[in-house]
Design a protein around this motif. Structure first.
Motif, PDB file in Angstrom:
ATOM      1  N   UNK A   1       0.858  -1.177   0.000  1.00 28.76           N
ATOM      2  CA  UNK A   1       0.000   0.000   0.000  1.00 28.76           C
ATOM      3  C   UNK A   1       0.896   1.230   0.000  1.00 28.76           C
ATOM      4  N   UNK A   2       0.371   2.338  -0.527  1.00 30.53           N
ATOM      5  CA  UNK A   2       1.179   3.556  -0.599  1.00 30.53           C
ATOM      6  C   UNK A   2       0.296   4.780  -0.522  1.00 30.53           C
ATOM      7  N   UNK A   3       0.839   5.823   0.094  1.00 30.78           N
ATOM      8  CA  UNK A   3       0.134   7.094   0.176  1.00 30.78           C
ATOM      9  C   UNK A   3       1.157   8.195   0.386  1.00 30.78           C
ATOM     10  N   UNK A   4       0.783   9.400  -0.027  1.00 27.61           N
ATOM     11  CA  UNK A   4       1.659  10.563   0.121  1.00 27.61           C
ATOM     12  C   UNK A   4       1.549  11.175   1.510  1.00 27.61           C
ATOM     13  N   UNK A   5       0.448  10.925   2.193  1.00 28.53           N
ATOM     14  CA  UNK A   5       0.166  11.533   3.488  1.00 28.53           C
ATOM     15  C   UNK A   5       0.746  10.676   4.616  1.00 28.53           C
TER      16      UNK A   5
END
Length: 269
Positions: A131-135
């Motif tokens: 999984x990946x996110x900028x926040x």
């Protein structure tokens, strides 16, 4: 909310329930009775109950008040400021499981709380989950939710966050990207615009900026037979399908009338 007697367990007092319902109803909570039951169950003391009610009355999303959201039968942890998973997104998960029921490598891009990835892992059994996110707040929250599935969560901008060895191996690429047009963010309910990250809501001028970026790069990450799935709106769906096709994907639109959900599904030719 007036203080409750410290001698009375919050969940066992009819008067407490009535006062909680009245406070929530006065604050404009449409499902005041249902919310009251959840809040009463979450509070161990009268002081804790009063604090939870005050936070809900102040406009904090119920899921952030409780610290969790229900998503496809899972209790997903939700932290302040993190995008609350919408029940309509369960349709995206269902379509992914139907399309690649034997998936072994799953990526949850723009993961927010990690609800989509956790639900996919629960439906598939043992998988390699990323999984990946900028926040950073979302990444921290997602790590809690995918830990049981052995998932790894990465911080960064879309595909830049992912390990390079995933290229060409991803069976399910789920990207719950922001798709609210910039000019319409201010029209969202206060719960969303005031308590969720703008990164998770604002999709640019027409709402499709992030979707286009994902669609343009997805084919290089998908395994043979793999698929990209992105939720969008009814109005945006034709343009979203075109973006998938420009990215070299064969695209189709799946619609749920029950959830009023629209998911574009793309596969490599």
């Amino acid at each position: 909310m007036p203080p409750l007697s410290p001698l009375t367990p919050p969940s066992s007092s009819p008067s407490s329930r009535a006062r909680v319902v009245a406070a929530l109803r006065a604050a404009g909570c449409v499902f005041a009775e249902d919310e009251a039951e959840l809040i009463l169950a979450a509070a161990d003391t009268p002081d804790e109950l009063a604090d939870l009610v005050d936070r809900r009355v102040a406009g904090l999303p119920l899921e952030q008040v409780l610290g969790w959201a229900e998503f496809r039968g899972l209790r997903v942890a939700v932290e302040p400021g993190v995008f609350v998973p919408r029940r309509r997104t369960e349709f995206l998960v269902e379509r992914a499981l139907a399309h690649v029921p034997d998936a072994s490598v799953v990526v949850d891009l723009c993961c927010g709380s990690g609800a989509v990835g956790a639900a996919l892992a629960a439906g598939l059994g043992p998988v390699e989950l990323h999984a990946a996110d900028l926040d950073p707040a979302a990444v921290r929250c997602a790590r809690r939710n995918v830990r049981a599935a052995g998932g790894r969560v990465h911080t960064g901008d879309l595909f830049e966050a992912l390990p390079g060895d995933l290229r060409g191996r991803v069976d399910i690429l789920a990207a719950n990207v922001p798709y609210v047009p910039t000019g319409e963010v201010g029209l969202l309910p206060a719960e969303a615009r005031e308590h969720e990250s703008l990164l998770a809501l604002d999709g640019g001028a027409d709402g499709l900026d992030v979707l286009r970026r994902v669609a343009a790069q997805a084919s290089g990450w998908l395994a043979p037979g793999g698929c990209l799935l992105i939720e969008t709106s009814e109005r945006q769906a034709p343009s979203a399908v075109e973006a998938f096709e420009r990215g070299g994907l064969t695209a189709r639109l799946a619609v749920s009338e029950e959830w009023f959900a629209h998911v574009v599904i793309g596969t490599t030719s």
